[in-house]
Enzyme design. Structure first.
Site, PDB file in Angstrom:
ATOM      1  N   TYR A  89      43.241  11.933  14.531  1.00  0.00           N
ATOM      2  CA  TYR A  89      44.007  13.182  14.515  1.00  0.00           C
ATOM      3  C   TYR A  89      43.555  14.193  13.461  1.00  0.00           C
ATOM      4  O   TYR A  89      44.070  15.304  13.420  1.00  0.00           O
ATOM      5  CB  TYR A  89      45.492  12.873  14.320  1.00  0.00           C
ATOM      6  CG  TYR A  89      46.047  12.012  15.429  1.00  0.00           C
ATOM      7  CD1 TYR A  89      46.258  12.535  16.698  1.00  0.00           C
ATOM      8  CD2 TYR A  89      46.337  10.668  15.215  1.00  0.00           C
ATOM      9  CE1 TYR A  89      46.754  11.752  17.719  1.00  0.00           C
ATOM     10  CE2 TYR A  89      46.843   9.880  16.238  1.00  0.00           C
ATOM     11  CZ  TYR A  89      47.044  10.430  17.483  1.00  0.00           C
ATOM     12  OH  TYR A  89      47.533   9.650  18.505  1.00  0.00           O
TER      13      TYR A  89
ATOM     14  N   HIS B  64      47.184  17.445  24.240  1.00  0.00           N
ATOM     15  CA  HIS B  64      47.012  16.207  23.473  1.00  0.00           C
ATOM     16  C   HIS B  64      45.794  16.365  22.583  1.00  0.00           C
ATOM     17  O   HIS B  64      44.738  16.821  23.032  1.00  0.00           O
ATOM     18  CB  HIS B  64      46.841  15.004  24.397  1.00  0.00           C
ATOM     19  CG  HIS B  64      48.040  14.758  25.230  1.00  0.00           C
ATOM     20  ND1 HIS B  64      49.192  14.196  24.723  1.00  0.00           N
ATOM     21  CD2 HIS B  64      48.293  15.057  26.529  1.00  0.00           C
ATOM     22  CE1 HIS B  64      50.097  14.136  25.687  1.00  0.00           C
ATOM     23  NE2 HIS B  64      49.585  14.665  26.788  1.00  0.00           N
TER      24      HIS B  64
END
Length: 141
Positions: free
Chosen positions: A25, A101
């Protein structure tokens, strides 16, 4: 120029961006990235932001803005793959929703390949990191 109203709606665990699994991330917090987005789109978009780890709060926010905003960017996190209720909420509103996403969910665990949101969304952006939010914002200009 009339600014379009866009909500970025983030689900569970996205409050931990910058510290949670940075190899997937990244190291930047969403708040840091949001400052960059707000500045970049200041002449055309009014960007609101809401994050919750609670499914009901996300549904309530969709209901709240889903008939008055010009667009919603939704990263429902793990609820994407489990929440029929969130999928129903997206289907019930008039505001177009883009599913985002950060990681490529199709290159991860098999369960992440299914979304209860996708059939009701205008589009889907996966795997471009935080830049996916910028790509989604561009589609609303």
């Amino acid at each position: 120029m009339v600014h379009k109203k866009i909500l970025i709606l983030n689900g569970p665990n996205l409050n931990l961006l910058g510290t949670r699994e940075p190899e997937i991330y990244g190291h930047q917090t969403f708040e840091q990235f949001l400052e960059i987005l707000t500045e970049k789109f200041k002449d055309s978009l009014d960007i609101a932001y809401f994050q919750s780890n609670e499914e009901g709060a996300l549904i309530n926010k969709l209901h709240e803005v889903g008939f008055s905003y010009d667009g919603i960017i939704l990263n429902a996190g793990g609820y994407t793959h489990t929440s029929i209720a969130l999928g129903d909420a997206v289907a019930a509103i008039k505001t177009p929703v883009i599913e985002v996403h950060i990681s490529n969910v199709h290159a991860r665990e098999a369960f992440r390949g299914h979304s209860y949101l996708s059939p009701n969304c205008k589009g889907i952006i996966v795997g471009f990191g935080l830049r996916g939010y910028e790509l989604a914002l561009n589609s609303f200009q």
